[in-house]
Design a protein around this motif. Structure first.
Motif, PDB file in Angstrom:
ATOM      1  N   VAL A 402     -41.787  27.831  52.126  1.00  0.00           N
ATOM      2  CA  VAL A 402     -41.674  28.677  50.492  1.00  0.00           C
ATOM      3  C   VAL A 402     -41.462  30.601  50.572  1.00  0.00           C
ATOM      4  O   VAL A 402     -41.323  30.406  51.707  1.00  0.00           O
ATOM      5  CB  VAL A 402     -43.817  28.618  50.084  1.00  0.00           C
ATOM      6  CG1 VAL A 402     -44.178  27.533  50.539  1.00  0.00           C
ATOM      7  CG2 VAL A 402     -44.427  29.711  51.193  1.00  0.00           C
ATOM      8  N   PRO A 503     -41.957  24.778  46.647  1.00  0.00           N
ATOM      9  CA  PRO A 503     -43.434  25.305  44.950  1.00  0.00           C
ATOM     10  C   PRO A 503     -44.401  25.853  46.368  1.00  0.00           C
ATOM     11  O   PRO A 503     -44.154  25.025  47.205  1.00  0.00           O
ATOM     12  CB  PRO A 503     -42.720  24.282  44.666  1.00  0.00           C
ATOM     13  CG  PRO A 503     -43.092  23.162  44.650  1.00  0.00           C
ATOM     14  CD  PRO A 503     -42.331  23.133  46.029  1.00  0.00           C
ATOM     15  N   SER A 506     -47.362  22.807  45.151  1.00  0.00           N
ATOM     16  CA  SER A 506     -46.626  21.154  44.663  1.00  0.00           C
ATOM     17  C   SER A 506     -47.668  21.034  43.730  1.00  0.00           C
ATOM     18  O   SER A 506     -48.799  20.457  44.181  1.00  0.00           O
ATOM     19  CB  SER A 506     -45.955  20.434  45.458  1.00  0.00           C
ATOM     20  OG  SER A 506     -45.673  19.461  44.544  1.00  0.00           O
ATOM     21  N   LYS A 597     -47.647  34.883  42.521  1.00  0.00           N
ATOM     22  CA  LYS A 597     -46.614  33.913  42.465  1.00  0.00           C
ATOM     23  C   LYS A 597     -47.461  32.678  41.538  1.00  0.00           C
ATOM     24  O   LYS A 597     -48.488  32.163  41.218  1.00  0.00           O
ATOM     25  CB  LYS A 597     -47.329  32.773  43.831  1.00  0.00           C
ATOM     26  CG  LYS A 597     -46.869  33.974  45.206  1.00  0.00           C
ATOM     27  CD  LYS A 597     -47.013  32.633  46.211  1.00  0.00           C
ATOM     28  CE  LYS A 597     -46.447  33.946  47.764  1.00  0.00           C
ATOM     29  NZ  LYS A 597     -46.789  33.136  48.790  1.00  0.00           N
ATOM     30  N   SER A 599     -45.993  28.601  40.202  1.00  0.00           N
ATOM     31  CA  SER A 599     -45.626  27.476  40.624  1.00  0.00           C
ATOM     32  C   SER A 599     -45.564  26.131  38.475  1.00  0.00           C
ATOM     33  O   SER A 599     -46.596  26.270  38.162  1.00  0.00           O
ATOM     34  CB  SER A 599     -45.747  26.262  41.608  1.00  0.00           C
ATOM     35  OG  SER A 599     -46.096  27.019  42.843  1.00  0.00           O
ATOM     36  N   HIS A 601     -43.114  23.677  39.396  1.00  0.00           N
ATOM     37  CA  HIS A 601     -42.695  22.283  40.090  1.00  0.00           C
ATOM     38  C   HIS A 601     -43.531  20.965  41.082  1.00  0.00           C
ATOM     39  O   HIS A 601     -44.268  22.038  41.586  1.00  0.00           O
ATOM     40  CB  HIS A 601     -41.352  22.694  40.951  1.00  0.00           C
ATOM     41  CG  HIS A 601     -40.330  23.483  40.078  1.00  0.00           C
ATOM     42  ND1 HIS A 601     -40.535  25.238  39.357  1.00  0.00           N
ATOM     43  CD2 HIS A 601     -39.321  22.817  39.387  1.00  0.00           C
ATOM     44  CE1 HIS A 601     -39.547  25.131  38.966  1.00  0.00           C
ATOM     45  NE2 HIS A 601     -39.187  23.789  38.924  1.00  0.00           N
TER      46      HIS A 601
END
Length: 843
Positions: A402, A503, A506, A597, A599, A601
């Motif tokens: 990552v 990512p 996920s 962070k 995500s 994706h």
């Protein structure tokens, strides 16, 4: 480096093979058994010739594998396979992946197939969703080039020709009406590029970037034994490989497992035929091989150079290289003896490169000689590692990274031969912006027999590192340089599996696509989000859904805690559309937030033994198609899957009670419990119990059942008498399909129940279809059938056998060549409404 793993090119986007550069493998290698003296021969045979050839095709598996094996493995010719797209529009015979995920599989299969025949691979499609996409079957090269962008694909082909500088170019197909439009398009641009690649006014930006024009010497096209210039003896048996070139070619074709490729051939004479289409050198009506009239050996090259100003000294160098190559071959199969001769030749090649730069040559001759000598240098690196039994590896602590992560990567070099390796250096290569810090020694004075040296690196991935792109070269490679017999060689190695920046969390949504019935807008949509933690160690994140304006979701967010990397957890949401929802397409996106962070994706892991592990990173989205749909209450359907579609899942989603039928169910189960039985595409070819149980299926219809049969090819064991009244599939298959997904459809029996109940089908329901209308349409059928539609490609005769239905006894038999397996997963409203009608037919 692991034997045989370098000196193959898997170029994707960047310009490679320019004079003065090295070409390295750009795809991870799966584990195959080394073959000792066979691999050594495979490595040294290319040293005997300076000739090159390029085969062009449209899709993975288009390559003329037997011919490529003959040229590369048999003759040692520097051989290239240039393929346009990645096969995204095809079917998958080993799994459920379609579209881009299938393109990733077929790319890896193509890379592995190219390794078998020692062929340099280039793919014109450079990225996911590239313009040069396999959009499905096409009857026209004009349509193909229009969709790909003619200038886009042409520039990339010209660039490949100028990079690789082939002496001979061979398109895999002819431009003839009976051929796939993609195949015809590649023929058209290859024939045109033969001369245009030499014209500096064609894509002049290439020259500005240091890429010189190049004129191939000959262009051949496929031919037959009645009219040919060259016949290639692919049936010749090679004692070293223990197989004919046709068999070696099929060994590579067996790597195309998702397409079911590969055949077993017996030993014996066999030929491929080619006709000379264009040539810049004198030619004859019959030639012994592709390279008549073209410099083939270093001696041939020396004769060409000797007459040029300052060329005599250079000619002496080239004649020395000819003797070197002969000495390498004479030393086979003694590994240490071959290694000594290889390193002598390497020293001579490097000296010749210096002489070329100092000689008073015209720039074109200098560029040509530099290119050919650089190719030979690269091949000598391969031969050196094979002869010395050097096995190099790059071993990441993990291949799943990552952004912002720090990890350890080790580079190892093992000496399996009797010659000591000196001044060994292990260098790790990482992308720009990454940091690779040695954790100890990276250079070693000597590595003896059966010894291994290791260099460890601390690798830091930048916080803004982009997510993994499967078609780019590997992010991490290693160079192992060493000295033997007075000269230095370099081997490049890549990890055995992809190293991917994924990512941190996920996300995948279930379902991945959904129907919203506007007749029941109040019904909520249940969405499960599965989250996999790719961060090293424990992690926490809040999971939520972004929904369209006016929609609501419960809960607003859900916290998840992970104890370690790789842990997977799920959370359920309920999405409620707005009360005023209208027909259309809507998107729901899953989001994981952990401090700074975020995500959005998912990372689909793609793993098969023959291609190793790779990933498809894509947005974590749920597409919702809203339209009106009536489904009868209590409808019970038995589905016989061939493994090529997942229509059953979508029928369940819209409220149909679907059961997947096993072989036992078909052979001896109670079929009368099902209102309808559906056979998936090509089911007779992949469900052997159907042939022996066909009488049971017809009896089911006769007793009042509704049997729906989707399209088949003749090779799927289809026989006209499998239907209650004969149905014959049209051949050649290319002439019996409709490829224009927007072509006009006329309903010939508009009052038939298939068009009226429970959903009223109108012209609007034929809009928005994708890729094709129909495939493998019948050419003949019994008079008992009702012809439901007429449809054809513009300018062609319409088919009326695409959609047939007939009463048989108390029940109904329907045969449909419409491509339901593409339309329904794409949530095409009209296709779903029509399919529901088809499975709802009452006796």
């Amino acid at each position: 480096m692991r034997k045989g793993t370098f000196a193959k090119l898997f170029s994707v986007a960047s310009a490679v093979a320019l004079a003065g550069t090295l070409v390295w493998p750009l795809a991870p290698r799966t584990a195959h058994a080394d073959r000792g003296v066979v691999d050594l021969w495979k490595a040294i045979k290319p040293l005997t010739t300076i000739a090159s050839a390029m085969n062009t095709g449209a899709h993975p598996d288009d390559e003329h594998s037997a011919m490529l094996a003959y040229l590369s493995l048999g003759k040692g010719v520097d051989t290239f396979s240039i393929i346009a797209n990645r096969g995204e529009g095809g079917q998958n015979e080993i799994g459920s992946e379609l579209g881009n995920a299938l393109g990733i599989i077929r790319t890896r299969e193509l890379q592995e197939a190219s390794k078998v025949t020692n062929v340099t691979l280039g793919i014109l499609s450079e990225a996911i969703n590239d313009p040069i996409y396999d959009f499905g079957f096409s009857k026209s090269p004009d349509e193909t080039l229009a969709k790909w962008g003619e200038q886009v694909v042409y520039e990339r082909l010209i660039r490949k020709i100028r990079e690789l500088r082939p002496d001979v170019v061979i398109p895999a197909f002819l431009n003839e009406p009976s051929t796939h439009g993609h195949h015809r398009a590649i023929n058209v641009i290859t024939v045109k590029a033969f001369k245009d690649a030499a014209d500096p006014s064609v894509f002049p930006e290439h020259l500005k970037n240091g890429l010189r024009p190049w004129q191939p010497k000959k262009l051949y096209v496929p031919a037959d034994e009645k009219d040919y210039t060259v016949r290639v003896p692919i049936g010749e048996y090679d004692e070293v490989y223990g197989a004919s070139y046709q068999q070696l070619g099929e060994e590579s074709r067996f790597m195309h497992k998702s397409q079911g490729m590969g055949r077993h051939y017996d030993e014996g004479p066999s030929f491929n035929y080619y006709k000379l289409e264009q040539s810049t050198v004198p030619s004859k009506a019959r030639e012994t091989d592709f390279f008549e009239g073209i410099a083939y050996t270093f001696d041939d090259l020396a004769r060409e150079v000797a007459g040029k100003p300052g060329g005599e000294k250079l000619a002496r160098e080239l004649r020395t290289l000819q003797k070197d190559a002969d000495d390498v071959i004479a030393a086979y199969p003694g590994f240490a003896d071959v290694a000594r001769e290889v390193h002598d030749m390497l020293s001579d090649v490097q000296r010749a490169l210096t002489v070329v730069q100092e000689a008073k040559l015209d720039e074109e001759t200098r560029a040509d000689l530099t290119h050919r000598l650089k190719v030979k240098e690269r091949q000598l690196y391969t031969a050196s590692a094979e002869a010395l039994s050097l096995v190099a590896k790059v071993r990441p602590e993990t291949g799943e990274l990552v952004a912002g992560q720090t990890t350890t990567v080790k580079v190892t070099a093992y000496n399996g031969g009797q010659v000591p390796l000196k001044d060994v250096s292990l260098k790790l290569n990482v992308p720009e912006g990454w940091r690779a810090k040695p954790l100890g020694a990276t250079s070693f004075d000597q590595v003896g027999y059966n010894q291994t040296v290791t260099a460890a690196y601390e690798v830091e991935v930048p916080k803004d590192a982009p997510l993994f792109q499967p078609y780019l070269p590997p992010s991490i490679t290693a160079d192992v340089s060493y000295k033997a017999f007075g000269s230095t060689a370099v081997s490049r190695v890549v990890p055995s599996d992809a190293v991917a920046v994924l990512p941190p969390f996920s996300l995948s949504l279930d379902p991945g696509a959904a129907v919203l019935n506007t007749l029941k807008p109040q019904e909520p949509i249940s969405v499960k989000v599965t989250v996999k933690n790719y961060q090293p160690g424990a992690a926490e994140a809040d999971i939520s859904l972004d929904v369209p304006a006016g929609w609501s979701v419960e809960p607003k967010a859900s916290p998840l805690a992970f104890a370690s990397k790789g842990e997977t957890k799920s959370v359920a949401f309920t999405v409620k559309p707005s009360a005023a929802v209208k027909s259309g397409t809507y998107t729901v996106t899953a989001v994981a937030r952990a401090g700074a962070k975020e995500s959005r994706h998912g990372a689909q892991v793609i793993h098969y033994p023959h291609i190793g592990t790779t990933y498809y990173v894509q947005p974590a989205e749920l597409m919702i198609q809203a339209f009106d749909l009536k489904v009868p209450e209590g409808l019970k359907v038995g589905y016989v899957s061939s493994g090529f579609d997942n229509i059953d899942q979508y029928l369940k989603q819209v409220g149909v009670n679907v059961t997947l039928l096993s072989a036992k169910d078909i052979e001896s189960g109670d079929l009368s419990q099902y209102d309808t039985i559906v056979l998936g595409i090509r089911a007779y070819g992949f469900r052997p119990e159907l042939i022996s149980s066909n009488a049971r299926l017809l009896k089911y219809v006769e007793n009042g059942g509704n049997l729906v049969v989707q399209y088949h090819k003749p090779e799927d064991k289809w026989k006209p008498e499998l239907a209650p009244y004969p149905i014959t599939i049209g051949t050649p298959l290319i002439e019996w399909r409709v490829t224009d997904e927007q072509s006009k459809v006329t309903m010939l029996a508009p009052e038939h129940p298939i068009f009226t109940a429970p959903n009223k089908i109108t012209e609007e329901d034929w809009n928005g279809w994708i890729q094709d209308r129909s495939a493998y349409n019948p050419s003949q059928w019994g008079k008992e059938y009702v012809e439901l539609i007429a449809n054809g490609d513009p300018g062609e005769k319409e088919f009326t056998g695409t959609f047939l239905t007939a009463k048989y006894g108390k029940g109904t038999y329907t045969y449909s060549s419409l491509v339901w397996y593409r339309e329904i997963p794409a949530l095409v409203p009209g296709a779903i409404r029509l399919f529901v009608n088809m499975v709802s037919l009452k006796p």
